[in-house]
Design a protein around this motif. Structure first.
Motif, mmCIF file in Angstrom:
data_model
loop_
_atom_site.group_PDB
_atom_site.id
_atom_site.type_symbol
_atom_site.label_atom_id
_atom_site.label_comp_id
_atom_site.label_asym_id
_atom_site.label_seq_id
_atom_site.Cartn_x
_atom_site.Cartn_y
_atom_site.Cartn_z
ATOM 1 N N GLY A 1 -36.486 55.805 -25.095
ATOM 2 C CA GLY A 1 -36.234 54.668 -24.196
ATOM 3 C C GLY A 1 -37.443 53.739 -24.276
ATOM 4 N N HIS B 1 -25.237 54.249 -24.960
ATOM 5 C CA HIS B 1 -26.570 53.711 -25.283
ATOM 6 C C HIS B 1 -27.681 54.760 -25.075
ATOM 7 C CE1 HIS B 1 -29.572 50.406 -25.361
ATOM 8 N NE2 HIS B 1 -30.181 51.091 -24.417
ATOM 9 N N SER C 1 -38.197 52.365 -30.563
ATOM 10 C CA SER C 1 -38.426 52.759 -29.167
ATOM 11 C C SER C 1 -37.627 51.877 -28.214
ATOM 12 C CB SER C 1 -39.914 52.657 -28.822
ATOM 13 O OG SER C 1 -40.641 53.626 -29.534
ATOM 14 N N THR C 2 -37.748 50.568 -28.377
ATOM 15 C CA THR C 2 -36.956 49.678 -27.516
ATOM 16 C C THR C 2 -35.568 49.500 -28.157
ATOM 17 O OG1 THR C 2 -38.076 47.865 -28.618
ATOM 18 C CG2 THR C 2 -38.898 48.447 -26.456
ATOM 19 N N ASP C 3 -34.699 48.770 -27.463
ATOM 20 C CA ASP C 3 -33.290 48.705 -27.881
ATOM 21 C C ASP C 3 -33.124 48.246 -29.328
ATOM 22 O OD1 ASP C 3 -32.632 49.608 -25.447
ATOM 23 O OD2 ASP C 3 -31.870 47.708 -24.662
ATOM 24 N N PRO D 1 -40.771 40.801 -20.669
ATOM 25 C CA PRO D 1 -40.749 42.079 -19.963
ATOM 26 C C PRO D 1 -42.166 42.577 -19.704
ATOM 27 C CG PRO D 1 -40.242 42.417 -22.291
ATOM 28 C CD PRO D 1 -40.482 40.940 -22.103
HETATM 29 O O1 KG4 Z 1 -34.764 50.872 -23.719
HETATM 30 P P1 KG4 Z 1 -35.127 49.458 -23.457
HETATM 31 O O2 KG4 Z 1 -35.538 48.583 -24.620
HETATM 32 O O3 KG4 Z 1 -33.954 48.724 -22.724
HETATM 33 C C1 KG4 Z 1 -33.157 49.408 -21.785
HETATM 34 O O4 KG4 Z 1 -32.261 50.158 -22.210
HETATM 35 O O5 KG4 Z 1 -33.479 49.240 -20.591
HETATM 36 O O6 KG4 Z 1 -36.295 49.475 -22.357
HETATM 37 C C2 KG4 Z 1 -36.839 48.299 -21.861
HETATM 38 C C3 KG4 Z 1 -37.927 48.638 -20.863
HETATM 39 C C4 KG4 Z 1 -38.449 47.423 -20.100
HETATM 40 O O7 KG4 Z 1 -38.484 47.743 -18.736
HETATM 41 C C5 KG4 Z 1 -39.837 47.231 -20.673
HETATM 42 O O8 KG4 Z 1 -40.752 46.653 -19.764
HETATM 43 C C6 KG4 Z 1 -40.231 48.650 -21.023
HETATM 44 O O9 KG4 Z 1 -39.062 49.225 -21.548
HETATM 45 N N1 KG4 Z 1 -41.319 48.713 -22.010
HETATM 46 C C7 KG4 Z 1 -42.538 49.215 -21.742
HETATM 47 C C8 KG4 Z 1 -43.308 49.011 -22.923
HETATM 48 N N2 KG4 Z 1 -42.517 48.397 -23.847
HETATM 49 C C9 KG4 Z 1 -41.302 48.214 -23.272
HETATM 50 N N3 KG4 Z 1 -43.032 49.798 -20.641
HETATM 51 C C10 KG4 Z 1 -44.319 50.201 -20.671
HETATM 52 N N4 KG4 Z 1 -45.131 50.041 -21.733
HETATM 53 C C11 KG4 Z 1 -44.683 49.467 -22.869
HETATM 54 N N5 KG4 Z 1 -45.488 49.305 -23.918
#
Ligand code: KG4
Ligand code: ZN
Length: 358
Positions: A293, A131, A325-327, A199
């Motif tokens: 990430g 991942h 950016s997110t998963d 989140p």
């Molecule tokens: O990469 P991801 O989608 O899932 C993992 O592999 O963990 O990351 C999720 C993380 C969560 O902790 C979420 O609160 C954070 O990314 N996140 C952010 C933002 N969007 C998502 N943190 C700060 N600012 C954001 N805009």
């Protein structure tokens, strides 16, 4: 080549079909299908992801998402090639890819089992993907200039905060990591303390932006952990404790208080990332900085990173597009493409690996 990818490592169920050609430093990538169901609403009331619920939801969602993605692929093929693929056809997919770790093991297993059953049914090989490598390679989508090596990656997600030296894609060396909480986790925990929903990253970011828009500094400052340590490691548990004590000392929180606390938290959390990344760039002669990430969706982090690379004349910054950016599953297909180009040997059987490292 066409890759169908499956991502179920946490609370997002995602499938994509990607067409990939060319060298991995500068591939030609086309998304033929992409669908995702977020389980946020289900986990929200628990303030975090519940593995058994995540598993149940992935099992329920995967068949629907597959159907939706295959429909997108069929319709796209009809439009671009003017031919109607047979319903039983696999739409010329060559390989199936699935996240095997890191992540929540019960959640990962649902994706693996689904991928293997589909592989058997369609007579296709199944590739296991890391991942975090997916997050790194997410920056390749939409990029028009090749990545120059060596590169440094700052990985910032809900479970990881790492600095990775990259000789070439596939050749990774972790040079720094968090000693306790990940930065995304710290955002989520701070949000919970402020009574914001899960989140927490986007919620904190929203409030912090409101405060920043007022054009004043926050009157509260939180400690920047590990600033003086000589290594490239991070620590976020102290920051969480600092915000906890501050909130306790303030009594009833008004909206203004929450905005200011969110701003002060975000400033400290991101300062620590920028500081350690600068240090790593000073001693490692790299040509590219990759940041990926979930936390890279944060607009303050993106702005600070742009300023950081301006301090270095020869370093270019690569960030993923916002929707990657997110998963997501697109990044998993890109990482599988890298493995295919490198002719990596497939293991006999895929296993979920909760702590799978790069
Ligand atoms: O990469 P991801 O989608 O899932 C993992 O592999 O963990 O990351 C999720 C993380 C969560 O902790 C979420 O609160 C954070 O990314 N996140 C952010 C933002 N969007 C998502 N943190 C700060 N600012 C954001 N805009
Ligand atoms: Zn992730």
């Amino acid at each position: 080549m066409r890759i169908l990818s499956i991502e179920t490592s946490c609370d997002e169920t995602a499938i994509a079909v990607l067409e990939a050609e060319g060298p991995i430093e500068c591939p030609k990538l086309k998304i033929l299908g992409n669908a995702l169901i977020s389980q946020i609403n289900i986990h929200m009331e628990f303030g975090g992801v519940v593995p058994s619920l995540a598993k149940r939801e992935h099992i329920k969602n995967l068949p629907f998402i597959l159907e939706e993605v295959m429909k997108q692929v069929r319709e796209g093929t009809e439009q671009s090639e003017g031919r109607t693929p047979q319903v039983s056809e696999t739409n010329d997919i060559d390989t199936i890819a699935v996240t095997v770790g890191p992540g929540l093991e019960p959640a990962l297993w649902t994706g693996i089992t689904f991928a293997e059953e589909l592989g058997k049914k369609w007579g296709l090989p199944v590739i296991g993907v890391n991942h975090m490598e997916g997050h790194i390679l997410s920056v390749l989508y939409g990029a028009d200039v090749p990545v120059d090596f060596p590169a440094l990656a700052l990985l910032v997600s809900g479970g990881h905060t790492e600095l990775v030296f990259i000789k070439s894609f596939g050749d990774y060396q972790i040079i720094g990591r968090t000693l306790d909480d990940a930065v995304g986790e710290a955002f989520d925990k701070a949000a919970r303390l402020l009574g914001l929903p899960y989140p927490g990253g986007p919620e904190i970011s929203k409030l912090a932006s409101i405060h920043r828009g007022k054009g004043v500094e926050a009157s509260i400052t939180f400690p920047r952990p590990m600033l003086h340590s000589k290594d490239f490691n991070f620590s976020y548990s102290g920051l969480k404790t600092a915000i906890l004590y501050k909130i306790k000392s303030m009594g009833e929180l008004t909206n203004d208080h929450k905005e200011e606390l969110a701003r002060a938290f975000e400033d400290a959390a991101i300062d620590a990332l920028i500081h350690k990344t600068r240090k790593a760039l000073e001693v490692n002669d790299v040509k590219t900085l990759i940041v990926a990430g979930g936390v890279v969706a944060n607009s303050h982090l993106r702005a600070e990173l742009k300023k950081l690379v301006e301090e270095f004349t020869h370093i270019s910054l690569k960030l993923p597009e916002m929707f990657l950016s997110t998963d997501n599953a697109v990044m998993i297909a890109i990482a599988a493409y890298r493995q295919i180009l490198d002719k990596e040997k497939l293991p006999e059987a895929l296993r979920a690996s909760g702590n799978f490292s790069l």
